[in-house]
Design a protein around this motif. Structure first.
Motif: not given
Length: 82
Positions: A1-30
């Motif tokens: 159970m705890a491992a599943d929650k940790l796995q879910q949190l890790l996936q969410e963090l990875q998704q948020q990191g990808a979004v932030i990275t994309s936003d930073l790239r766009d801002a840098l390009a501008v």
């Protein structure tokens, strides 16, 4: 159970990191798009033009110096009569 929650949190963090990275790239390009940058080719072309201009200026300065000396010598031999 705890491992599943940790796995879910890790996936969410990875998704948020990808979004932030994309936003930073766009801002840098501008931001980079707003900077007065030139290509390396344009820079090299302008550097060559500047070098030729400096060489021409040096030649013209030398010619003016020769003419000034000749004028001074002429005035020395033929002083103006008032």
């Amino acid at each position: 159970m705890a491992a599943d929650k940790l796995q879910q949190l890790l996936q969410e963090l990875q998704q948020q990191g990808a979004v932030i990275t994309s936003d930073l790239r766009d801002a840098l390009a501008v931001a980079l798009g707003k900077l007065p940058l030139v290509s390396q080719q344009e820079f090299d072309t302008q550097a060559k033009i500047l070098q030729r201009t400096r060489e021409k200026l040096a030649r013209l300065e030398a010619e003016v110096e020769i003419m000034e000396r000749a004028l001074a010598e002429h005035e020395k031999k033929n002083p103006p009569t008032d």
